[in-house]
Design a protein around this motif. Structure first.
Motif, short mmCIF file in Angstrom:
data_model
loop_
_atom_site.label_atom_id
_atom_site.label_comp_id
_atom_site.label_asym_id
_atom_site.label_seq_id
_atom_site.Cartn_x
_atom_site.Cartn_y
_atom_site.Cartn_z
N PRO A 153 150.42 -90.15 80.02
CA PRO A 153 149.17 -89.38 79.90
C PRO A 153 149.23 -88.30 78.80
O PRO A 153 148.23 -88.05 78.15
CB PRO A 153 149.00 -88.76 81.28
N HIS A 154 150.40 -87.72 78.58
CA HIS A 154 150.50 -86.65 77.57
C HIS A 154 150.30 -87.21 76.17
O HIS A 154 149.69 -86.56 75.31
CB HIS A 154 151.82 -85.90 77.72
N GLU A 155 150.81 -88.43 75.93
CA GLU A 155 150.59 -89.08 74.65
C GLU A 155 149.10 -89.39 74.46
O GLU A 155 148.56 -89.24 73.36
CB GLU A 155 151.41 -90.37 74.59
N MET A 156 148.42 -89.79 75.54
CA MET A 156 146.99 -90.07 75.46
C MET A 156 146.20 -88.80 75.15
O MET A 156 145.26 -88.82 74.36
CB MET A 156 146.49 -90.71 76.76
N VAL A 157 146.59 -87.69 75.74
CA VAL A 157 145.94 -86.41 75.45
C VAL A 157 146.12 -86.06 73.98
O VAL A 157 145.17 -85.64 73.31
CB VAL A 157 146.50 -85.28 76.36
N GLN A 158 147.32 -86.23 73.46
CA GLN A 158 147.59 -85.94 72.05
C GLN A 158 146.71 -86.81 71.14
O GLN A 158 146.12 -86.33 70.19
CB GLN A 158 149.07 -86.16 71.75
N GLU A 159 146.62 -88.10 71.45
CA GLU A 159 145.78 -89.01 70.66
C GLU A 159 144.31 -88.60 70.74
O GLU A 159 143.58 -88.61 69.76
CB GLU A 159 145.95 -90.45 71.15
N PHE A 160 143.88 -88.22 71.95
CA PHE A 160 142.49 -87.78 72.12
C PHE A 160 142.19 -86.58 71.22
O PHE A 160 141.19 -86.54 70.52
CB PHE A 160 142.20 -87.43 73.59
N TRP A 161 143.10 -85.56 71.24
CA TRP A 161 142.88 -84.37 70.42
C TRP A 161 142.83 -84.71 68.93
O TRP A 161 142.01 -84.16 68.18
CB TRP A 161 143.95 -83.31 70.68
N GLU A 162 143.71 -85.61 68.48
CA GLU A 162 143.70 -86.01 67.07
C GLU A 162 142.36 -86.63 66.69
O GLU A 162 141.79 -86.31 65.65
CB GLU A 162 144.83 -87.01 66.79
N LYS A 163 141.83 -87.48 67.56
CA LYS A 163 140.58 -88.18 67.24
C LYS A 163 139.36 -87.28 67.39
O LYS A 163 138.42 -87.37 66.59
CB LYS A 163 140.45 -89.44 68.08
N VAL A 164 139.33 -86.42 68.40
CA VAL A 164 138.15 -85.57 68.61
C VAL A 164 138.00 -84.54 67.48
O VAL A 164 136.92 -84.05 67.21
CB VAL A 164 138.15 -84.90 70.00
N ARG A 165 139.10 -84.25 66.79
CA ARG A 165 139.06 -83.32 65.65
C ARG A 165 138.78 -84.03 64.32
O ARG A 165 138.67 -83.37 63.29
CB ARG A 165 140.39 -82.58 65.55
N ASP A 166 138.67 -85.36 64.35
CA ASP A 166 138.46 -86.15 63.14
C ASP A 166 136.96 -86.39 62.95
O ASP A 166 136.34 -87.13 63.73
CB ASP A 166 139.20 -87.48 63.27
N PRO A 167 136.35 -85.80 61.90
CA PRO A 167 134.90 -85.96 61.70
C PRO A 167 134.49 -87.41 61.42
O PRO A 167 133.32 -87.75 61.55
CB PRO A 167 134.59 -85.06 60.52
N ALA A 168 135.42 -88.28 61.07
CA ALA A 168 135.09 -89.69 60.90
C ALA A 168 134.87 -90.37 62.25
O ALA A 168 134.18 -91.39 62.35
CB ALA A 168 136.19 -90.42 60.13
N VAL A 169 135.43 -89.79 63.32
CA VAL A 169 135.29 -90.35 64.66
C VAL A 169 134.06 -89.75 65.35
O VAL A 169 133.19 -90.46 65.84
CB VAL A 169 136.55 -90.09 65.52
N VAL A 170 133.99 -88.42 65.38
CA VAL A 170 132.89 -87.73 66.07
C VAL A 170 132.51 -86.49 65.27
O VAL A 170 133.35 -85.85 64.65
CB VAL A 170 133.30 -87.41 67.53
N SER A 171 131.23 -86.16 65.29
CA SER A 171 130.69 -85.09 64.44
C SER A 171 131.20 -83.70 64.78
O SER A 171 131.27 -82.85 63.90
CB SER A 171 129.16 -85.09 64.50
N ALA A 172 131.52 -83.44 66.05
CA ALA A 172 131.92 -82.09 66.43
C ALA A 172 132.90 -82.12 67.60
O ALA A 172 132.73 -82.88 68.55
CB ALA A 172 130.69 -81.27 66.82
#
Length: 163
Positions: free
Chosen positions: A76-95
């Motif tokens: 789960p901790h690796e999944m949290v890390q991946e989530f944070w990387e993607k949610v901060r990527d403007p190519a994935v999500v605007s904000a």
């Protein structure tokens, strides 16, 4: 009405050791996520942000009778890390409208679950959308589903930003 306070209150009444009491709905989405971070998480993130907020549970499955059951996650901790990387990527999500305390790993008797508490987006953050086009990537929550916003809904959110 709405806003961060409502979502926070919801957390205090959610007992992860008794998931069978809950059903998916306007403010709760369960994703099995045993194959990794599901792509559909971004539609739900957008929908909760553009609606009243809500909680996403990773490592929880919805059974045929619509009850929920903790399946647990291997890392789960690796999944949290991946989530944070993607949610901060403007190519994935605007904000990224989340604070560090909005995402955590919860241990239950059946295994670990990732909890993502998505607040309702502030007017100047909306719409929260996937990719580069708000007209194709904005979602809203209705019942237990995420639905693509129509042009009128997106224009309404964009107009509200200006005022």
């Amino acid at each position: 009405a709405g806003g961060r306070g409502d979502t926070r209150e919801m957390n205090t009444v959610l007992d992860l050791n008794h998931m069978e009491r809950y059903r998916e709905g306007n403010r709760l989405e369960a994703k099995l996520a045993t194959g990794g971070l599901p792509h559909s998480i971004w539609e739900t993130y957008s929908a909760f942000a553009n609606s009243a907020g809500g909680i996403i549970l990773l490592g929880v499955e919805e059974l045929p009778d619509h009850s929920l059951r903790v399946q647990g996650l291997l890392d789960p901790h690796e999944m949290v890390q991946e989530f944070w990387e993607k949610v901060r990527d403007p190519a994935v999500v605007s904000a990224n409208i989340l604070r560090p305390e909005d995402v955590w790993v919860a241990g239950t008797e059946e295994g670990s679950v990732v909890v993502i508490q998505v607040p309702q987006g502030e007017r100047d953050q909306l719409p929260v959308y996937l990719g580069s086009d708000p007209f194709r990537g904005s979602y809203r929550r209705s019942g237990d589903g995420d639905y693509r916003c129509n042009r009128v809904e997106v224009w309404s959110m964009l107009e509200a930003k200006q005022h």
